[in-house]
Each structure stands twice: as structure tokens, then as C-alpha cells.
Enzyme design. Structure first.
Site, mmCIF file in Angstrom:
data_model
loop_
_atom_site.group_PDB
_atom_site.id
_atom_site.type_symbol
_atom_site.label_atom_id
_atom_site.label_comp_id
_atom_site.label_asym_id
_atom_site.label_seq_id
_atom_site.Cartn_x
_atom_site.Cartn_y
_atom_site.Cartn_z
ATOM 1 N N LYS A 51 59.126 -22.486 20.277
ATOM 2 C CA LYS A 51 58.643 -21.871 19.035
ATOM 3 C C LYS A 51 59.013 -20.402 18.856
ATOM 4 C CE LYS A 51 57.469 -24.645 17.085
ATOM 5 N NZ LYS A 51 58.473 -25.685 16.667
ATOM 6 N N THR A 55 65.580 -22.736 16.493
ATOM 7 C CA THR A 55 66.337 -23.402 15.440
ATOM 8 C C THR A 55 67.030 -22.366 14.556
ATOM 9 O OG1 THR A 55 64.506 -24.963 15.492
ATOM 10 C CG2 THR A 55 66.138 -25.273 13.747
ATOM 11 N N HIS A 113 64.822 -25.413 26.802
ATOM 12 C CA HIS A 113 63.572 -24.644 26.936
ATOM 13 C C HIS A 113 63.180 -24.444 28.403
ATOM 14 C CE1 HIS A 113 62.645 -24.422 22.733
ATOM 15 N NE2 HIS A 113 62.319 -25.684 22.570
ATOM 16 N N SER A 143 52.134 -21.221 16.714
ATOM 17 C CA SER A 143 53.223 -22.080 16.251
ATOM 18 C C SER A 143 53.315 -23.342 17.123
ATOM 19 C CB SER A 143 54.534 -21.287 16.305
ATOM 20 O OG SER A 143 55.602 -22.065 15.832
ATOM 21 N N ARG A 261 57.173 -23.757 9.289
ATOM 22 C CA ARG A 261 55.774 -23.692 8.863
ATOM 23 C C ARG A 261 55.503 -22.412 8.077
ATOM 24 N NH1 ARG A 261 51.084 -21.820 11.095
ATOM 25 N NH2 ARG A 261 52.430 -20.630 12.485
ATOM 26 N N LYS A 262 55.506 -21.260 8.743
ATOM 27 C CA LYS A 262 55.243 -19.982 8.066
ATOM 28 C C LYS A 262 56.413 -19.023 8.193
ATOM 29 C CE LYS A 262 50.773 -20.271 6.802
ATOM 30 N NZ LYS A 262 49.609 -19.798 7.527
HETATM 31 P P1 A3P Z 1 56.051 -20.895 12.649
HETATM 32 O O1 A3P Z 1 55.434 -22.157 13.181
HETATM 33 O O2 A3P Z 1 55.280 -19.670 13.031
HETATM 34 O O3 A3P Z 1 56.331 -20.956 11.193
HETATM 35 P P2 A3P Z 1 61.597 -23.174 17.227
HETATM 36 O O4 A3P Z 1 62.808 -23.381 16.397
HETATM 37 O O5 A3P Z 1 61.841 -22.416 18.481
HETATM 38 O O6 A3P Z 1 60.853 -24.447 17.429
HETATM 39 O O7 A3P Z 1 60.652 -22.179 16.405
HETATM 40 C C1 A3P Z 1 60.009 -22.590 15.234
HETATM 41 C C2 A3P Z 1 59.376 -21.370 14.602
HETATM 42 O O8 A3P Z 1 60.418 -20.543 14.075
HETATM 43 C C3 A3P Z 1 58.469 -21.748 13.439
HETATM 44 O O9 A3P Z 1 57.469 -20.725 13.378
HETATM 45 C C4 A3P Z 1 59.459 -21.665 12.293
HETATM 46 O O10 A3P Z 1 58.868 -21.554 11.017
HETATM 47 C C5 A3P Z 1 60.227 -20.400 12.668
HETATM 48 N N1 A3P Z 1 61.523 -20.337 11.987
HETATM 49 C C6 A3P Z 1 62.494 -21.263 11.935
HETATM 50 N N2 A3P Z 1 63.498 -20.871 11.146
HETATM 51 C C7 A3P Z 1 63.160 -19.642 10.681
HETATM 52 C C8 A3P Z 1 63.790 -18.705 9.798
HETATM 53 N N3 A3P Z 1 64.952 -18.964 9.242
HETATM 54 N N4 A3P Z 1 63.150 -17.545 9.553
HETATM 55 C C9 A3P Z 1 61.954 -17.265 10.114
HETATM 56 N N5 A3P Z 1 61.309 -18.125 10.960
HETATM 57 C C10 A3P Z 1 61.896 -19.296 11.229
#
Ligand code: A3P
Length: 299
Positions: A51, A55, A113, A143, A261-262
Site C-alpha cells: 500500500k 501500482t 513485497h 490503506s 481508494r483515496k
Molecule cells: P489509499 O488506499 O490510501 O487510497 P499499492 O499500489 O502499493 O497497493 O498502494 C495503493 C495505494 O496507493 C492506495 O492508497 C491507492 O489509492 C494509492 N495510489 C495508487 N495510485 C495512485 C496515484 N496515481 N496517485 C496517488 N495515490 C495512488
């Protein structure tokens, strides 16, 4: 998987102790092949505690390397197929190792991870480039909690308070956040091919962060291309893009929570009670006492 009968297809794994951390069986079932994975010198490993923006940075890398040359990749290949998740072994899908070995593009971009001590040793032997992203503990916990609710291969998260305790005690899958971020930071001091990034810096100034990333990778895309990439990798654009928003991933139920999500710094404030925050801060101070890393929980 419309209607998302996911809980029937995927059983939530338990967090089990394995090689000194907590994992679930979806990440240990293929262990011998993970451990013996043969990296190539031009492989690029993207590693994070879950998180942290994996991505987001993965998509940026994908666009930097393949954005201009492979339009069909952008149009029809979900991000998790382009950039395999090395340790994943989900039923009915190719394992992360098999997906990686099946990649025909160069460089191979690989998501992982695992904490530093469990990264397959061939990555170090081949002196591979590693992009590590860290995110502040409070937003990471929030998250991860929502992700665990909607992702049916994650152990049952329980309520938020229970989840937070598990985060603090290192009992979530992939182990303690504290050791993860510290492990890669320490490694960076002796292994120069790690680029250590912070999610908060990316939110603050993505242009600057992409520029630093490009210098690390030895890339110099024209400014217009960098701007195009930044636009495509904006939170709203990625959320609407079915190839980057995980909407095609059969283990996830978007009715519970979206994957994107946010996308903010400081959402923890809407989750932590005053008491939880005080308890967390006290524990954090203790855990991070000797760790020379500063995280921002707001910007
Ligand atoms: P939130 O749950 O706080 O929204 P991962 O890819 O490591 O699983 O991380 C996911 C987190 O990164 C999520 O956080 C997601 O919304 C955020 N995220 C993914 N793409 C993003 C972007 N382009 N800009 C900002 N946050 C992003």
C-alpha cells in the site's frame, strides 16, 4: 467476475509465520521457485511494504519503458500481468514466477513485497536496479486495512482497532512495516542500485520525483513525454483506466472498497481516534528510535 462471487472462489489465507515474518500461503506455496528465481541484470524490481504506491510507481515505469512502443499493452493488458507480482501463487492463475519467466519484453518490471532479507538472492548477484517506495505508517495501515477488507486472499482483517494492533505488532502479511522500510534503507547504504522513494514526496511533487527516477534509471525522456506520463498516472486517470484500477482482478470486491481508494496523505486522520493516535505515536517513537528515517504524515 461480475457480481463478484469472489469469497467462494478464494479462501482468505491465515497469516502464518514463515522465514521469520508473517505471510499467507498464497505467498509461500511457490517458495522454492521464488527463492531460486533467476534475475537478469536488466530486471527492475519494484519493492514496497503493501500500500505504499506500488501500482502508481509501477505504472510510471511501465509508461517510461513501453508507453510509446506497445499501444496494445496499454490498451488490453492489466498492470498485474505486465508487471508480475513475484511471490503470488493464486489458484487458477499463473504464478508470479511463471508470469515473470514468460515476459518477452525488456526490461522485465517485477513487483515484490518481500522484506529485504527474503528478496531472492539473484537480484543482488545480478546487481539489479531496485525501486523502493515507502509510505508513512499511519496511512499505510489505513490503506492496508481497506485493501484487506476488499481483497479476498488477505486474512480476515477484523475491526479497525484489532487491525491497527496487528500492524503495530508486525502480524500482518509481509511482517512489520518498521523493519521493511528500515531494511531497504540500510541496504541502500551498501547497495547503490536502490532508489528509495517516498509516497508523500510523489504526492507533493510528482514531476520532481519522476525526474529523479529517470536519472536513476538512466532515462531522459523529452519533457512533453514526461508530462504525458504524469497525466496518465494521475490518481483519477488510473482510477478510470480498467488496465490500472484492478477492476479485472477476480480476488477483489469493489463494492466493499475500490483499489484506488483515496490517494492522499493524511487520510489516517479520519480513522485514528485520539486514543489510538496517542498509543500509536508512543509505540512508533520506540520502534523508530534508532532508525534514521523521517516520514511525513501530512503535507
Ligand atoms: P489509499 O488506499 O490510501 O487510497 P499499492 O499500489 O502499493 O497497493 O498502494 C495503493 C495505494 O496507493 C492506495 O492508497 C491507492 O489509492 C494509492 N495510489 C495508487 N495510485 C495512485 C496515484 N496515481 N496517485 C496517488 N495515490 C495512488
Amino acid at each position: 467476475m461480475e457480481g463478484r462471487n469472489v469469497s467462494a472462489a478464494f479462501a482468505r489465507g491465515e497469516a502464518i509465520e514463515f522465514e521469520g515474518i508473517y505471510l499467507n500461503h498464497y505467498f509461500t506455496d511457490n517458495w522454492d521457485n521464488i527463492k531460486n528465481f533467476q534475475a537478469r541484470p536488466d530486471d527492475i524490481l519494484i519493492n514496497t511494504y503493501p500500500k505504499a504506491g506500488t501500482t502508481w510507481v509501477s505504472y510510471i515505469l511501465d509508461l517510461l519503458y513501453f508507453g510509446n512502443t506497445a499501444p496494445e499493452r496499454q490498451a488490453s493488458l492489466p498492470i498485474y500481468e505486465r508487471i508480475p507480482f513475484l511471490e503470488a501463487a493464486y489458484p487458477g492463475m499463473p504464478s508470479g514466477v511463471d508470469r515473470t519467466n514468460g515476459l518477452t519484453t525488456t526490461p522485465r518490471l517485477i513487483k515484490c513485497h518481500l522484506p529485504v532479507q527474503l528478496v531472492p538472492k539473484s537480484f543482488w548477484e545480478q546487481n539489479c536496479k531496485i525501486v523502493y517506495v515507502a509510505r508513512n505508517a499511519k496511512d499505510s495501515a489505513v490503506s492496508y486495512y481497506h485493501f484487506s477488507r476488499m481483497n479476498f486472499i488477505a486474512p480476515e482483517p477484523g475491526d479497525w482497532n484489532t487491525y491497527l494492533q496487528k500492524f503495530m505488532n508486525g502480524k500482518l502479511v509481509f511482517g512489520p512495516w518498521y523493519d521493511h522500510v528500515h531494511g531497504f534503507w540500510e541496504k541502500k547504504q551498501i547497495y547503490s542500485n536502490i532508489h528509495y522513494m517516498f509516497y508523500e514526496d510523489m504526492i507533493e511533487d510528482i514531476g520532481r520525483e519522476v525526474e529523479h527516477l529517470c536519472s536513476f534509471l538512466g532515462l531522459s525522456p523529452p519533457i512533453e513525454e514526461r508530462e504525458r506520463i504524469i497525466k496518465s498516472a494521475h490518481f483519477n486517470a488510473m482510477k478510470q483506466n480498467n488496465m490500472t484500477n484492478y477492476s479485472t482482478m477476480p480476488t477483489m470486491d469493489f463494492k466493499i472498497s475500490p483499489f484506488l481508494r483515496k490517494g492522499k496523505v493524511g487520510d489516517w486522520k479520519t480513522h485514528f481516534t485520539v486514543a489510538q493516535n496517542e498509543m500509536f505515536d508512543k509505540h512508533y517513537k520506540q520502534k523508530m528510535k534508532h532508525i534514521p528515517l523521517q516520514f511525513r504524515t501530512e503535507i
